[in-house]
Design an enzyme around this catalytic site. Structure first.
Site, mmCIF file in Angstrom:
data_model
loop_
_atom_site.group_PDB
_atom_site.id
_atom_site.type_symbol
_atom_site.label_atom_id
_atom_site.label_comp_id
_atom_site.label_asym_id
_atom_site.label_seq_id
_atom_site.Cartn_x
_atom_site.Cartn_y
_atom_site.Cartn_z
ATOM 1 N N GLU A 145 -5.301 -4.541 10.818
ATOM 2 C CA GLU A 145 -4.197 -3.602 11.007
ATOM 3 C C GLU A 145 -4.417 -2.847 12.320
ATOM 4 O O GLU A 145 -5.216 -1.898 12.364
ATOM 5 C CB GLU A 145 -4.159 -2.583 9.856
ATOM 6 C CG GLU A 145 -3.849 -3.186 8.513
ATOM 7 C CD GLU A 145 -3.243 -2.154 7.552
ATOM 8 O OE1 GLU A 145 -2.157 -2.420 7.039
ATOM 9 O OE2 GLU A 145 -3.852 -1.096 7.341
ATOM 10 N N LYS A 166 0.153 4.327 -0.238
ATOM 11 C CA LYS A 166 -0.425 5.551 0.342
ATOM 12 C C LYS A 166 -0.154 6.736 -0.612
ATOM 13 O O LYS A 166 -0.151 6.526 -1.828
ATOM 14 C CB LYS A 166 0.113 5.765 1.753
ATOM 15 C CG LYS A 166 -0.045 4.486 2.599
ATOM 16 C CD LYS A 166 0.245 4.634 4.052
ATOM 17 C CE LYS A 166 0.018 3.299 4.746
ATOM 18 N NZ LYS A 166 0.228 3.365 6.178
ATOM 19 N N HIS A 185 -9.351 1.717 5.446
ATOM 20 C CA HIS A 185 -8.009 1.781 6.046
ATOM 21 C C HIS A 185 -8.067 2.708 7.258
ATOM 22 O O HIS A 185 -8.826 3.681 7.263
ATOM 23 C CB HIS A 185 -7.003 2.308 5.014
ATOM 24 C CG HIS A 185 -5.593 2.196 5.496
ATOM 25 N ND1 HIS A 185 -5.039 3.116 6.343
ATOM 26 C CD2 HIS A 185 -4.634 1.261 5.277
ATOM 27 C CE1 HIS A 185 -3.784 2.751 6.631
ATOM 28 N NE2 HIS A 185 -3.529 1.626 5.991
ATOM 29 N N ASN A 202 0.871 -1.174 0.000
ATOM 30 C CA ASN A 202 0.000 0.000 0.000
ATOM 31 C C ASN A 202 0.908 1.224 0.000
ATOM 32 O O ASN A 202 1.520 1.542 1.013
ATOM 33 C CB ASN A 202 -0.906 -0.018 1.240
ATOM 34 C CG ASN A 202 -1.719 1.257 1.381
ATOM 35 O OD1 ASN A 202 -1.817 2.052 0.441
ATOM 36 N ND2 ASN A 202 -2.306 1.457 2.562
ATOM 37 N N GLY A 214 3.077 2.174 10.790
ATOM 38 C CA GLY A 214 4.136 3.170 10.619
ATOM 39 C C GLY A 214 4.899 3.504 11.891
ATOM 40 O O GLY A 214 5.605 4.503 11.945
ATOM 41 N N SER A 250 3.788 -2.258 10.409
ATOM 42 C CA SER A 250 5.226 -2.411 10.649
ATOM 43 C C SER A 250 5.785 -3.758 10.162
ATOM 44 O O SER A 250 6.634 -4.363 10.818
ATOM 45 C CB SER A 250 5.539 -2.186 12.134
ATOM 46 O OG SER A 250 5.220 -0.851 12.492
ATOM 47 N N GLU A 274 -6.267 5.033 8.189
ATOM 48 C CA GLU A 274 -6.058 6.453 7.874
ATOM 49 C C GLU A 274 -7.338 7.079 7.313
ATOM 50 O O GLU A 274 -7.611 8.263 7.532
ATOM 51 C CB GLU A 274 -4.866 6.593 6.901
ATOM 52 C CG GLU A 274 -3.546 6.370 7.641
ATOM 53 C CD GLU A 274 -2.455 5.707 6.839
ATOM 54 O OE1 GLU A 274 -2.500 5.726 5.601
ATOM 55 O OE2 GLU A 274 -1.531 5.150 7.476
HETATM 56 P P1 13P Z 1 3.364 0.310 7.671
HETATM 57 O O1 13P Z 1 3.787 -0.997 7.037
HETATM 58 O O2 13P Z 1 4.153 1.475 7.194
HETATM 59 O O3 13P Z 1 3.318 0.169 9.166
HETATM 60 O O4 13P Z 1 1.857 0.606 7.192
HETATM 61 C C1 13P Z 1 0.914 -0.401 7.266
HETATM 62 C C2 13P Z 1 -0.283 -0.004 6.504
HETATM 63 O O5 13P Z 1 -0.990 0.933 6.864
HETATM 64 C C3 13P Z 1 -0.603 -0.741 5.276
HETATM 65 O O6 13P Z 1 -1.885 -0.462 4.817
#
Ligand code: 13P
Length: 256
Positions: free
Chosen positions: A170, A15, A98, A13, A176, A216, A100
């Site tokens: 997640e 983003k 997601h 992903n 992140g 992560s 976010e």
């Molecule tokens: P990270 O792998 O950067 O922690 O992000 C995970 C994520 O949000 C994938 O959709």
């Protein structure tokens, strides 16, 4: 427990990263690194990159999709994008709900549910994300949050429609941050999600639904994270931005 007969999925992903040029270059670099790999490889790219990257990946084992869509089929929604447009540009799937989107853009389960239904109608495979915040985890509410998010986001889907759905667990606090639950807790969450699906639909639906872990993920932890029987794949954010690093995750079986 032995792995069920579900394929392993590795999702990237991106983003809000990568111009068209950078996206196409990434795929050019990735193809030779993963052409003989066994996992199913999916990349969720920015809207602008869907068409050029789909064309670049056409003859490869890499599936291209989007990171969000509107719940309406079309209309006066300035700045929004419809599922049909994504499909027409070459997207095969779309990430929905997601964290976010839930937290930064205030998307609730009812909206996500409408998006899931629209995506299926538009021929896009929905990848539906669920996960608890740190506060919810510390208050012992993880299961309740997962049950509510799953149940409401997937409300009203038929058994047949559930055949299209991929779920991604997640934990919000693992995205992140370099932090994540221990593998035993990830396994518990996945098994719990599968129980929720079995209760709401059938055991067959639950066993047929891939459940990914995200948060992560790195080349160093991919193999360990994929060990539990109920973890069917990984949804990778930051570590999906460089082709060599992402390829190491795809090739977790042969990487040290
Ligand atoms: P990270 O792998 O950067 O922690 O992000 C995970 C994520 O949000 C994938 O959709």
């Amino acid at each position: 427990m032995a792995k069920a007969k579900r394929p392993v999925f590795i999702f990237g992903n991106w983003k809000m990263h990568k111009t068209i040029d950078a996206a196409v270059q990434f795929v050019k670099d990735l193809i030779p690194l993963v052409e003989n790999s066994s996992p199913q490889i999916y990349l969720a790219v920015p809207f602008t990159a869907i068409k050029p990257v789909s064309e670049e990946a056409k003859e490869s084992n890499i599936v291209i999709g989007a990171q969000n869509m509107n719940d309406a089929s079309e209309g006066a929604f300035t700045g929004e994008i419809a599922g049909e447009m994504l499909k027409n540009a070459g997207a095969k799937f779309v990430i929905l709900g997601h964290s976010e989107r839930r937290h930064l853009f205030n998307e609730d389960n009812a909206l996500i549910n409408r998006k899931v239904k629209r995506a299926i109608e538009d021929g896009l495979q929905p990848v539906v994300c669920v996960g608890e915040t740190l506060e919810e985890r510390e208050e012992g509410k993880t299961d309740a949050v997962l049950e509510e998010q799953l149940s409401m986001s997937l409300e009203g889907l038929t058994k047949e429609q559930m055949g299209d759905v991929i779920v991604a667990y997640e934990p919000v606090w693992a995205i992140g941050t370099g932090k994540r639950p221990v593998v035993e807790d990830i396994e518990k969450a996945h098994t719990f999600c599968r129980e929720v699906l079995a209760k709401k639909w059938t055991k067959g639906v639950a066993n047929g639904t891939p459940i990914l872990y995200g948060g992560s993920v790195k080349p160093e932890n991919a193999k360990e994270l994929l060990k539990p029987a109920d973890v069917d794949g990984l949804l990778v954010g930051g570590a999906s931005l460089e082709s060599e690093i992402f390829a190491k995750i795809v090739n977790y079986q042969t990487e040290k």
